[in-house]
Design a protein around this motif. Structure first.
Motif, PDB file in Angstrom:
ATOM      1  N   ALA A 177     -22.487  -1.949   9.906  1.00  0.00           N
ATOM      2  CA  ALA A 177     -22.245  -0.588   9.550  1.00  0.00           C
ATOM      3  C   ALA A 177     -22.650  -0.156   8.321  1.00  0.00           C
ATOM      4  O   ALA A 177     -22.549  -1.213   7.162  1.00  0.00           O
ATOM      5  CB  ALA A 177     -21.078  -0.367   9.698  1.00  0.00           C
ATOM      6  N   ALA A 178     -23.868   0.713   8.648  1.00  0.00           N
ATOM      7  CA  ALA A 178     -24.018   1.221   6.938  1.00  0.00           C
ATOM      8  C   ALA A 178     -23.410   2.449   7.001  1.00  0.00           C
ATOM      9  O   ALA A 178     -23.079   3.320   7.980  1.00  0.00           O
ATOM     10  CB  ALA A 178     -25.523   1.350   7.663  1.00  0.00           C
ATOM     11  N   ASP A 179     -23.269   2.957   5.553  1.00  0.00           N
ATOM     12  CA  ASP A 179     -23.355   4.500   4.969  1.00  0.00           C
ATOM     13  C   ASP A 179     -21.295   4.753   5.565  1.00  0.00           C
ATOM     14  O   ASP A 179     -21.084   5.818   6.178  1.00  0.00           O
ATOM     15  CB  ASP A 179     -23.940   5.518   5.581  1.00  0.00           C
ATOM     16  CG  ASP A 179     -24.839   5.629   5.530  1.00  0.00           C
ATOM     17  OD1 ASP A 179     -25.735   4.511   4.273  1.00  0.00           O
ATOM     18  OD2 ASP A 179     -25.807   5.977   5.807  1.00  0.00           O
ATOM     19  N   LEU A 180     -20.614   3.836   5.026  1.00  0.00           N
ATOM     20  CA  LEU A 180     -19.054   3.311   5.566  1.00  0.00           C
ATOM     21  C   LEU A 180     -18.483   4.794   5.278  1.00  0.00           C
ATOM     22  O   LEU A 180     -19.104   4.275   3.682  1.00  0.00           O
ATOM     23  CB  LEU A 180     -19.090   2.241   5.543  1.00  0.00           C
ATOM     24  CG  LEU A 180     -17.183   2.084   6.143  1.00  0.00           C
ATOM     25  CD1 LEU A 180     -17.689   1.880   7.577  1.00  0.00           C
ATOM     26  CD2 LEU A 180     -17.058   0.611   5.524  1.00  0.00           C
ATOM     27  N   GLU A 181     -17.947   4.947   5.077  1.00  0.00           N
ATOM     28  CA  GLU A 181     -16.888   6.548   4.653  1.00  0.00           C
ATOM     29  C   GLU A 181     -15.249   6.080   4.839  1.00  0.00           C
ATOM     30  O   GLU A 181     -14.993   5.299   5.833  1.00  0.00           O
ATOM     31  CB  GLU A 181     -17.498   8.004   5.505  1.00  0.00           C
ATOM     32  CG  GLU A 181     -19.112   8.440   5.127  1.00  0.00           C
ATOM     33  CD  GLU A 181     -19.426   9.398   5.650  1.00  0.00           C
ATOM     34  OE1 GLU A 181     -18.224  10.431   5.050  1.00  0.00           O
ATOM     35  OE2 GLU A 181     -19.326   9.833   5.778  1.00  0.00           O
ATOM     36  N   PHE A 182     -14.574   6.897   4.150  1.00  0.00           N
ATOM     37  CA  PHE A 182     -13.408   6.918   4.224  1.00  0.00           C
ATOM     38  C   PHE A 182     -12.426   8.146   4.030  1.00  0.00           C
ATOM     39  O   PHE A 182     -12.993   8.736   2.933  1.00  0.00           O
ATOM     40  CB  PHE A 182     -12.597   5.447   2.857  1.00  0.00           C
ATOM     41  CG  PHE A 182     -13.450   3.782   2.832  1.00  0.00           C
ATOM     42  CD1 PHE A 182     -12.790   3.367   3.313  1.00  0.00           C
ATOM     43  CD2 PHE A 182     -14.699   3.548   2.346  1.00  0.00           C
ATOM     44  CE1 PHE A 182     -12.971   2.197   3.613  1.00  0.00           C
ATOM     45  CE2 PHE A 182     -15.075   2.334   2.446  1.00  0.00           C
ATOM     46  CZ  PHE A 182     -14.094   1.645   2.828  1.00  0.00           C
ATOM     47  N   VAL A 183     -11.202   7.540   4.280  1.00  0.00           N
ATOM     48  CA  VAL A 183     -10.493   8.661   4.305  1.00  0.00           C
ATOM     49  C   VAL A 183      -8.970   7.729   3.623  1.00  0.00           C
ATOM     50  O   VAL A 183      -8.925   6.978   4.377  1.00  0.00           O
ATOM     51  CB  VAL A 183      -9.988   9.640   5.063  1.00  0.00           C
ATOM     52  CG1 VAL A 183      -8.782  10.130   5.248  1.00  0.00           C
ATOM     53  CG2 VAL A 183     -10.709  10.306   5.548  1.00  0.00           C
ATOM     54  N   TYR A 184      -8.208   8.363   2.459  1.00  0.00           N
ATOM     55  CA  TYR A 184      -7.731   7.346   2.345  1.00  0.00           C
ATOM     56  C   TYR A 184      -6.331   8.288   1.781  1.00  0.00           C
ATOM     57  O   TYR A 184      -6.109   8.854   1.174  1.00  0.00           O
ATOM     58  CB  TYR A 184      -7.969   6.274   1.212  1.00  0.00           C
ATOM     59  CG  TYR A 184      -8.766   7.074   0.088  1.00  0.00           C
ATOM     60  CD1 TYR A 184      -8.015   6.790  -0.947  1.00  0.00           C
ATOM     61  CD2 TYR A 184     -10.320   7.234   0.371  1.00  0.00           C
ATOM     62  CE1 TYR A 184      -8.778   7.070  -2.205  1.00  0.00           C
ATOM     63  CE2 TYR A 184     -10.241   7.757  -0.790  1.00  0.00           C
ATOM     64  CZ  TYR A 184     -10.013   7.654  -2.121  1.00  0.00           C
ATOM     65  OH  TYR A 184     -10.569   8.166  -3.761  1.00  0.00           O
TER      66      TYR A 184
ATOM     67  N   ARG B  29     -17.426   5.464  10.363  1.00  0.00           N
ATOM     68  CA  ARG B  29     -19.416   5.521  10.492  1.00  0.00           C
ATOM     69  C   ARG B  29     -19.399   6.798  10.648  1.00  0.00           C
ATOM     70  O   ARG B  29     -19.042   7.687  12.242  1.00  0.00           O
ATOM     71  CB  ARG B  29     -20.077   4.773  10.175  1.00  0.00           C
ATOM     72  CG  ARG B  29     -20.054   4.022  11.535  1.00  0.00           C
ATOM     73  CD  ARG B  29     -20.910   3.144  12.104  1.00  0.00           C
ATOM     74  NE  ARG B  29     -20.968   1.944  13.887  1.00  0.00           N
ATOM     75  CZ  ARG B  29     -21.200   1.228  13.593  1.00  0.00           C
ATOM     76  NH1 ARG B  29     -22.154   0.870  13.101  1.00  0.00           N
ATOM     77  NH2 ARG B  29     -21.494   1.024  14.933  1.00  0.00           N
ATOM     78  N   LEU B  30     -20.280   7.430  10.848  1.00  0.00           N
ATOM     79  CA  LEU B  30     -20.977   8.864  11.868  1.00  0.00           C
ATOM     80  C   LEU B  30     -22.317   7.908  12.948  1.00  0.00           C
ATOM     81  O   LEU B  30     -23.025   7.164  12.365  1.00  0.00           O
ATOM     82  CB  LEU B  30     -21.739   9.536  11.215  1.00  0.00           C
ATOM     83  CG  LEU B  30     -21.266  10.724  10.006  1.00  0.00           C
ATOM     84  CD1 LEU B  30     -22.065  11.899   9.578  1.00  0.00           C
ATOM     85  CD2 LEU B  30     -19.749  11.322  11.029  1.00  0.00           C
ATOM     86  N   LEU B  31     -21.950   8.373  14.571  1.00  0.00           N
ATOM     87  CA  LEU B  31     -22.672   7.545  15.131  1.00  0.00           C
ATOM     88  C   LEU B  31     -23.975   8.389  15.358  1.00  0.00           C
ATOM     89  O   LEU B  31     -24.825   8.232  16.325  1.00  0.00           O
ATOM     90  CB  LEU B  31     -21.827   6.883  16.326  1.00  0.00           C
ATOM     91  CG  LEU B  31     -21.382   5.715  16.656  1.00  0.00           C
ATOM     92  CD1 LEU B  31     -20.240   5.883  17.624  1.00  0.00           C
ATOM     93  CD2 LEU B  31     -21.423   4.480  16.451  1.00  0.00           C
ATOM     94  N   SER B  32     -23.425   9.598  15.660  1.00  0.00           N
ATOM     95  CA  SER B  32     -24.646  10.769  16.252  1.00  0.00           C
ATOM     96  C   SER B  32     -24.022  12.123  15.129  1.00  0.00           C
ATOM     97  O   SER B  32     -22.760  12.376  14.934  1.00  0.00           O
ATOM     98  CB  SER B  32     -24.243  10.841  17.230  1.00  0.00           C
ATOM     99  OG  SER B  32     -23.362  11.746  17.761  1.00  0.00           O
ATOM    100  N   VAL B  33     -24.639  13.092  15.448  1.00  0.00           N
ATOM    101  CA  VAL B  33     -24.515  14.361  14.649  1.00  0.00           C
ATOM    102  C   VAL B  33     -22.926  15.071  16.017  1.00  0.00           C
ATOM    103  O   VAL B  33     -22.209  16.083  14.867  1.00  0.00           O
ATOM    104  CB  VAL B  33     -25.147  15.689  16.068  1.00  0.00           C
ATOM    105  CG1 VAL B  33     -26.925  15.204  14.921  1.00  0.00           C
ATOM    106  CG2 VAL B  33     -25.960  15.719  16.818  1.00  0.00           C
ATOM    107  N   ASP B  34     -22.400  14.504  16.498  1.00  0.00           N
ATOM    108  CA  ASP B  34     -21.662  15.102  17.620  1.00  0.00           C
ATOM    109  C   ASP B  34     -20.070  13.815  17.491  1.00  0.00           C
ATOM    110  O   ASP B  34     -18.729  14.113  17.863  1.00  0.00           O
ATOM    111  CB  ASP B  34     -21.293  16.258  17.981  1.00  0.00           C
ATOM    112  CG  ASP B  34     -21.804  15.094  19.303  1.00  0.00           C
ATOM    113  OD1 ASP B  34     -22.539  13.267  19.113  1.00  0.00           O
ATOM    114  OD2 ASP B  34     -21.796  15.456  20.267  1.00  0.00           O
ATOM    115  N   THR B  35     -20.656  12.225  17.097  1.00  0.00           N
ATOM    116  CA  THR B  35     -19.677  11.567  17.487  1.00  0.00           C
ATOM    117  C   THR B  35     -19.240  10.751  15.870  1.00  0.00           C
ATOM    118  O   THR B  35     -20.148  10.330  15.418  1.00  0.00           O
ATOM    119  CB  THR B  35     -20.311  10.923  18.500  1.00  0.00           C
ATOM    120  OG1 THR B  35     -20.184  11.280  19.472  1.00  0.00           O
ATOM    121  CG2 THR B  35     -19.207   9.435  18.665  1.00  0.00           C
TER     122      THR B  35
END
Length: 319
Positions: free
Chosen positions: A208-215, A230-236
């Motif tokens: 996975a690239a550009d991994l983001e977090f909520v913590y 991560r974001l898969l597409s503009v809406d997912t």
């Protein structure tokens, strides 16, 4: 002067009167009665000789509440604690003999969120005790004015004990990485299903690239849990991994984090979420099924030995 034939009725059971009755129940030093004439609580030594003349009609004893009742309530709560570490601690404290109540409270103080859950549980149990007593004394028609019992107090408790973050700094990202590795190592040391699940999760994270977090952090700043996505597409968006430190499990923290996560990504135009459930987390499918979640893929762990021993070999088909 009142007559022997005067009829008394139960006063309206307001939240204020209910709380007064609960206080009186827990006071082991005095004996309290509800004065049906005035609607007030009085101690036994406050009833004068004149009032004693119609004592049985006018004065109603508050519900019995003994130390044994308190012990049973603590035992019931400990069995409901979902965090296995603290469930065992509380149950051991209840079996320790003298000083049970003090030890039980000391353990709760170690985990503020759990302590708040205990107080919320205790309040509801005591309120139910008072309501049962009230109804048994023909007061059901006077229950108007009481707020309905809350079904779920977890969210309010968590909001007071945890702070949620949706942006990461260099320092916080390092902490998140350390917790992530710790949770994967914990899975490696568990059963075969957890171990194989950790391999699957690790593979997803590495790709996975550009991994983001909520913590979430405690009020004291300790990292408690996270959701990695991560974001898969503009809406997912796709949730790849999530977890809490052992001390903070069983408190409903994942649901609290998930709610913050969905609200964050929806503001960015995300319409769909893909949630990867692996290992013990598979049980969370019940949470998502309530929201009409759709299963879009399945992975099954199969033993080659079990397959080979239960199926007729097809090797001869190639000879």
């Amino acid at each position: 002067m009142e007559t022997q034939n005067e009829t008394y009725t139960l006063p309206l059971l307001t939240p204020f009167l209910r709380d007064e009755i609960i206080f009186a129940m827990e006071d082991q030093e005095s004996l309290y009665f509800l004065d049906l004439k005035t609607g007030r609580l009085v101690q036994s030594d406050e009833i004068d000789e004149e009032e004693q003349e119609d004592f049985s009609d006018r004065f109603l004893p508050v519900p019995d509440w003994e130390p044994a009742d308190g012990f049973r309530m603590m035992d019931k709560f400990s069995n409901l604690v979902r965090n296995p570490l603290y469930r065992e601690k509380l149950q051991n404290a209840l079996q320790a003999g003298k000083g049970v109540f003090r030890r039980f409270k000391d353990i709760l103080c170690e985990q503020p969120a759990l302590e708040r859950q205990w107080f919320a549980f205790k309040d509801l149990e005591m309120e139910r005790k008072v309501l049962t007593w009230y109804k048994s004394n023909n007061g059901a028609i006077q229950l108007k004015g009481l707020e309905p019992e809350p079904e779920e107090l977890t969210d309010d408790i968590l909001q007071e004990d945890f702070v949620l973050y949706t942006e990461t700094t260099g320092e916080s990202r390092q902490e998140l990485e350390e917790l992530k590795q710790s949770l994967l190592e914990e899975m490696q040391g568990s059963g075969i299903t957890q171990k194989k699940s950790s391999h699957l999760i690790r593979s997803r994270l590495e790709s996975a690239a550009d991994l983001e977090f909520v913590y979430a952090r405690t009020q004291g700043g300790e990292l408690a849990g996270f959701i990695a996505y991560r974001l898969l597409s503009v809406d997912t968006a796709e949730i790849l991994f999530f977890g809490n430190r052992p001390d903070f499990r069983g408190l409903g923290l994942f649901r609290h984090l998930f709610d913050a996560f969905t609200r964050k990504v929806s503001r960015k135009g995300i319409l769909f979420l893909v949630v990867n459930l692996a290992g013990e987390a598979i049980t969370l499918d019940k949470l998502f099924s309530q929201m009409e979640g759709t299963i879009i893929t399945k992975q099954v762990l199969i033993s080659t030995e079990n397959w080979n021993s239960s199926q007729t070999s097809s090797d001869l088909a190639y000879l």
